[in-house]
Write an enzyme that holds these catalytic residues in place. Structure first.
Site, PDB file in Angstrom:
ATOM      1  N   THR A 171       0.873  -1.183   0.000  1.00  0.00           N
ATOM      2  CA  THR A 171       0.000   0.000   0.000  1.00  0.00           C
ATOM      3  C   THR A 171       0.906   1.229   0.000  1.00  0.00           C
ATOM      4  OG1 THR A 171      -0.063   0.129   2.425  1.00  0.00           O
ATOM      5  CG2 THR A 171      -1.781  -1.193   1.364  1.00  0.00           C
TER       6      THR A 171
ATOM      7  N   ALA B 228       3.233  -1.268   4.718  1.00  0.00           N
ATOM      8  CA  ALA B 228       2.506  -0.094   5.215  1.00  0.00           C
ATOM      9  C   ALA B 228       3.517   1.039   5.283  1.00  0.00           C
ATOM     10  CB  ALA B 228       1.924  -0.392   6.588  1.00  0.00           C
TER      11      ALA B 228
ATOM     12  N   VAL C 187       7.618  -2.358   6.851  1.00  0.00           N
ATOM     13  CA  VAL C 187       7.508  -0.895   6.931  1.00  0.00           C
ATOM     14  C   VAL C 187       8.070  -0.311   5.639  1.00  0.00           C
ATOM     15  CG1 VAL C 187       8.224   1.173   8.173  1.00  0.00           C
ATOM     16  CG2 VAL C 187       7.670  -0.909   9.445  1.00  0.00           C
ATOM     17  N   LYS C 188       7.266   0.545   5.011  1.00  0.00           N
ATOM     18  CA  LYS C 188       7.692   1.131   3.734  1.00  0.00           C
ATOM     19  C   LYS C 188       8.227   2.535   3.996  1.00  0.00           C
ATOM     20  CE  LYS C 188       5.702   0.953  -0.922  1.00  0.00           C
ATOM     21  NZ  LYS C 188       4.405   0.963  -1.628  1.00  0.00           N
ATOM     22  N   VAL C 189       9.443   2.785   3.539  1.00  0.00           N
ATOM     23  CA  VAL C 189      10.054   4.100   3.762  1.00  0.00           C
ATOM     24  C   VAL C 189      10.533   4.661   2.424  1.00  0.00           C
ATOM     25  CG1 VAL C 189      10.838   3.504   6.111  1.00  0.00           C
ATOM     26  CG2 VAL C 189      12.396   3.177   4.190  1.00  0.00           C
TER      27      VAL C 189
END
Ligand code: G3P
Length: 218
Positions: free
Chosen positions: A27, A56, A82-84
């Protein structure tokens, strides 16, 4: 090759899972905004449907706040990635979270050198955006080829190449031929892969001929 669904549409995610076509979900803030739903409960619900990694994305851009957001997201489920963003602060977050065993997906990658940095920061996934490069007249798939070559040259890197911003099945075909680890795409693109006019024509013929036999298998 793994298929991730680039969506927060729960029905579409369930549908892909039922067909064995779902290995993960990605997402981003735009996808969440489009859903009109509350971010945290929505992500939690997705992690309950999908056994694989669920990306996310953090919403801030400074290191301290991204770390706090990342830690909160990690606490939602064991399968959170975790998307960074691929910024200096984003990669610092990546280094910190991944050294604690958290999966990190580094997004907004548009160059092979950015992908090299993400691997050094311990990313679980790098997301090069092929469609957005095509949109500005560059060859998105060349980026995938270059990133794969770099990663193959250094077997100590364990970052998976997650082809993102996929717009059509040709992107998936080329990714598979190059040996990319993962593609993430809208469910509609996976649906398109089922289609071939000769399959439809052939099936129509079989159905007609079977009717002529007057038989039933059941
Ligand atoms: O989630 C990242 C990426 O897949 C976004 O794609 O279509 O917005 O360029 P797109």
């Amino acid at each position: 090759m793994k298929f991730f669904a680039d969506t927060s549409d729960l029905d579409a995610i369930k549908d892909l899972a039922d067909c064995g076509m779902l290995d993960g979900v990605t997402t981003n803030p735009s996808i969440i905004a489009k859903s009109g739903k509350e971010f945290i409960p929505l992500i939690k619900e997705i992690t309950e449907i999908c056994d694989g990694p669920v990306s996310a994305e953090v919403a801030s851009t400074d290191f301290e706040t991204m770390m706090k957001e990342g830690e909160k997201l990690t606490g939602l489920a064991d399968n959170i990635a975790v998307k960074v963003p691929l910024t200096e602060a984003g990669l610092k977050v990546c280094k910190n979270l991944s050294s604690n065993g958290t999966m990190v997906n580094v997004t907004l990658c548009f160059s092979p050198l950015q992908a090299l940095l993400a691997a050094k920061a311990g990313a679980s996934f790098i997301s090069p955006f092929v469609g957005r490069l095509d949109d500005i007249g560059q060859e998105g798939m060349s980026l995938i080829s270059e990133v794969l070559t770099i990663y193959e040259n250094y077997p100590d890197f364990h970052t998976e190449v997650l082809v993102a911003s996929v717009r059509h099945p040709q992107h998936i075909l080329e990714s598979a031929l190059l040996g990319a680890d993962v593609v993430t795409c809208p469910p509609s693109v996976i649906k398109q892969m089922y289609n071939h006019p000769l399959t439809d024509k052939g099936l129509e013929g079989f159905v007609k001929d079977w009717a002529k036999t007057g038989q039933s298998i059941l």
